[in-house]
Design a protein around this motif. Structure first.
Motif, PDB file in Angstrom:
ATOM      1  N   MET A   1       0.831  -1.207   0.000  1.00 25.70           N
ATOM      2  CA  MET A   1       0.000   0.000   0.000  1.00 25.70           C
ATOM      3  C   MET A   1       0.868   1.261   0.000  1.00 25.70           C
ATOM      4  N   ASP A   2       1.953   1.230   0.751  1.00 26.23           N
ATOM      5  CA  ASP A   2       2.855   2.388   0.792  1.00 26.23           C
ATOM      6  C   ASP A   2       3.507   2.624  -0.566  1.00 26.23           C
ATOM      7  N   ALA A   3       3.871   1.540  -1.246  1.00 28.91           N
ATOM      8  CA  ALA A   3       4.462   1.679  -2.586  1.00 28.91           C
ATOM      9  C   ALA A   3       3.461   2.316  -3.548  1.00 28.91           C
ATOM     10  N   ARG A   4       2.191   1.983  -3.391  1.00 32.17           N
ATOM     11  CA  ARG A   4       1.152   2.608  -4.229  1.00 32.17           C
ATOM     12  C   ARG A   4       1.052   4.099  -3.926  1.00 32.17           C
ATOM     13  N   LEU A   5       1.112   4.466  -2.654  1.00 35.74           N
ATOM     14  CA  LEU A   5       1.051   5.880  -2.272  1.00 35.74           C
ATOM     15  C   LEU A   5       2.251   6.657  -2.809  1.00 35.74           C
ATOM     16  N   LEU A   6       3.381   5.978  -2.906  1.00 31.93           N
ATOM     17  CA  LEU A   6       4.575   6.617  -3.469  1.00 31.93           C
ATOM     18  C   LEU A   6       4.545   6.656  -4.992  1.00 31.93           C
ATOM     19  N   GLY A   7       3.589   5.952  -5.581  1.00 36.12           N
ATOM     20  CA  GLY A   7       3.490   5.903  -7.033  1.00 36.12           C
ATOM     21  C   GLY A   7       4.451   4.912  -7.651  1.00 36.12           C
ATOM     22  N   ALA A   8       5.011   4.015  -6.820  1.00 37.46           N
ATOM     23  CA  ALA A   8       6.003   3.059  -7.312  1.00 37.46           C
ATOM     24  C   ALA A   8       5.367   1.942  -8.129  1.00 37.46           C
ATOM     25  N   PHE A   9       4.246   1.396  -7.666  1.00 37.08           N
ATOM     26  CA  PHE A   9       3.496   0.475  -8.476  1.00 37.08           C
ATOM     27  C   PHE A   9       2.030   0.440  -8.145  1.00 37.08           C
TER      28      PHE A   9
ATOM     29  N   ASN B   1      -2.401   1.041 -11.962  1.00 43.51           N
ATOM     30  CA  ASN B   1      -3.571   0.582 -12.720  1.00 43.51           C
ATOM     31  C   ASN B   1      -4.765   0.324 -11.808  1.00 43.51           C
ATOM     32  N   GLN B   2      -4.560   0.404 -10.513  1.00 44.08           N
ATOM     33  CA  GLN B   2      -5.615   0.178  -9.529  1.00 44.08           C
ATOM     34  C   GLN B   2      -5.797   1.463  -8.720  1.00 44.08           C
ATOM     35  N   SER B   3      -7.036   1.872  -8.503  1.00 43.42           N
ATOM     36  CA  SER B   3      -7.272   3.082  -7.717  1.00 43.42           C
ATOM     37  C   SER B   3      -6.862   2.839  -6.264  1.00 43.42           C
ATOM     38  N   VAL B   4      -6.590   3.924  -5.558  1.00 42.29           N
ATOM     39  CA  VAL B   4      -6.222   3.819  -4.150  1.00 42.29           C
ATOM     40  C   VAL B   4      -7.375   3.216  -3.350  1.00 42.29           C
ATOM     41  N   ALA B   5      -8.592   3.594  -3.671  1.00 42.23           N
ATOM     42  CA  ALA B   5      -9.755   3.042  -2.973  1.00 42.23           C
ATOM     43  C   ALA B   5      -9.866   1.531  -3.198  1.00 42.23           C
ATOM     44  N   GLU B   6      -9.645   1.082  -4.438  1.00 41.30           N
ATOM     45  CA  GLU B   6      -9.674  -0.360  -4.727  1.00 41.30           C
ATOM     46  C   GLU B   6      -8.576  -1.078  -3.964  1.00 41.30           C
ATOM     47  N   MET B   7      -7.381  -0.468  -3.940  1.00 43.76           N
ATOM     48  CA  MET B   7      -6.264  -1.065  -3.219  1.00 43.76           C
ATOM     49  C   MET B   7      -6.581  -1.154  -1.730  1.00 43.76           C
ATOM     50  N   ALA B   8      -7.137  -0.098  -1.164  1.00 44.23           N
ATOM     51  CA  ALA B   8      -7.497  -0.105   0.255  1.00 44.23           C
ATOM     52  C   ALA B   8      -8.553  -1.170   0.537  1.00 44.23           C
ATOM     53  N   ASP B   9      -9.557  -1.255  -0.324  1.00 41.30           N
ATOM     54  CA  ASP B   9     -10.599  -2.272  -0.148  1.00 41.30           C
ATOM     55  C   ASP B   9     -10.028  -3.684  -0.217  1.00 41.30           C
ATOM     56  N   ARG B  10      -9.004  -3.856  -1.024  1.00 41.97           N
ATOM     57  CA  ARG B  10      -8.407  -5.176  -1.205  1.00 41.97           C
ATOM     58  C   ARG B  10      -7.470  -5.549  -0.050  1.00 41.97           C
ATOM     59  N   TYR B  11      -6.635  -4.597   0.410  1.00 42.26           N
ATOM     60  CA  TYR B  11      -5.574  -4.922   1.364  1.00 42.26           C
ATOM     61  C   TYR B  11      -5.883  -4.609   2.827  1.00 42.26           C
ATOM     62  N   VAL B  12      -6.686  -3.607   3.098  1.00 44.92           N
ATOM     63  CA  VAL B  12      -6.922  -3.222   4.490  1.00 44.92           C
ATOM     64  C   VAL B  12      -7.590  -4.337   5.301  1.00 44.92           C
ATOM     65  N   PRO B  13      -8.572  -5.065   4.751  1.00 42.86           N
ATOM     66  CA  PRO B  13      -9.118  -6.176   5.552  1.00 42.86           C
ATOM     67  C   PRO B  13      -8.043  -7.191   5.954  1.00 42.86           C
ATOM     68  N   TRP B  14      -7.098  -7.446   5.056  1.00 45.95           N
ATOM     69  CA  TRP B  14      -5.985  -8.346   5.399  1.00 45.95           C
ATOM     70  C   TRP B  14      -5.134  -7.752   6.514  1.00 45.95           C
ATOM     71  N   THR B  15      -4.967  -6.447   6.503  1.00 48.22           N
ATOM     72  CA  THR B  15      -4.193  -5.783   7.547  1.00 48.22           C
ATOM     73  C   THR B  15      -4.793  -6.072   8.913  1.00 48.22           C
ATOM     74  N   TRP B  16      -6.093  -5.907   9.042  1.00 51.88           N
ATOM     75  CA  TRP B  16      -6.733  -6.110  10.343  1.00 51.88           C
ATOM     76  C   TRP B  16      -6.717  -7.582  10.748  1.00 51.88           C
ATOM     77  N   ARG B  17      -6.922  -8.488   9.788  1.00 46.80           N
ATOM     78  CA  ARG B  17      -6.885  -9.926  10.117  1.00 46.80           C
ATOM     79  C   ARG B  17      -5.496 -10.349  10.588  1.00 46.80           C
ATOM     80  N   LEU B  18      -4.491  -9.933   9.843  1.00 48.45           N
ATOM     81  CA  LEU B  18      -3.123 -10.284  10.219  1.00 48.45           C
ATOM     82  C   LEU B  18      -2.731  -9.643  11.547  1.00 48.45           C
ATOM     83  N   LEU B  19      -3.224  -8.449  11.784  1.00 47.87           N
ATOM     84  CA  LEU B  19      -2.947  -7.783  13.054  1.00 47.87           C
ATOM     85  C   LEU B  19      -3.535  -8.583  14.216  1.00 47.87           C
ATOM     86  N   LEU B  20      -4.744  -9.096  14.050  1.00 49.89           N
ATOM     87  CA  LEU B  20      -5.350  -9.903  15.114  1.00 49.89           C
ATOM     88  C   LEU B  20      -4.529 -11.154  15.408  1.00 49.89           C
TER      89      LEU B  20
END
Length: 161
Positions: free
Chosen positions: A46-54, A57-76
């Protein structure tokens, strides 16, 4: 006061069981390391996307929807296994400056993540202009620095008191 709590906790039946069962600590440490590694990888993506590194082709909102749920699960998972390790060796963890800094940085990066998600949900279109956004790059750099520090401090817990 913390030392008294550590002494009490290390003498509870649960702590004694964890300390004496040969498989619990290595298993929880292994799962913890895997969860933190995957969590850091998701956050780095996600940070690489914010930096524009890669991922342009995916919007930030799509990326957040895809990765943030994994963030919370892995955090638990990381928190659950971390709690097992803390119950097993409370003095080693709670009295250790490396552990305290790790927890502080974890709170910082999770607050930053929650703020990011909130802002993306408010203005998804605006976040897609990120290659020119200085604020987004600052968020990404702070997040990357926090995750590197969290990983290093986690390792230093074993070697500092």
């Amino acid at each position: 006061m913390i030392q008294e709590f550590c002494t009490w906790l290390s003498n509870t039946p649960v702590s004694i069981w964890i300390q004496t069962a040969n498989w619990v600590i290595p298993t929880s440490q292994s799962i913890h390391i895997i969860a933190i590694s995957l969590l850091a990888a998701v956050m780095l993506r996600m940070d690489a996307r914010l930096l524009g590194a890669f991922g342009r082709n995916q919007s930030v909102a799509e990326m957040a929807d895809r990765y943030v749920p994994w963030t919370w699960r892995l955090l638990l998972i990381a928190l659950a296994t971390g709690i097992i390790q803390t119950v097993a060796e409370p003095t080693r963890q709670l009295m250790n400056p490396s552990f305290r800094w790790k927890m502080f940085l974890l709170v910082v990066v999770l607050a930053l993540t929650a703020l990011f998600v909130q802002q993306v949900r408010k203005n998804a279109v605006g976040w897609d202009r990120l290659p020119t956004s200085f604020g987004a790059k600052i968020i990404a750099v702070v997040s990357i620095c926090c995750w590197i520090s969290i990983i290093l401090l986690g390792r230093w817990i074993a070697y500092t008191q």
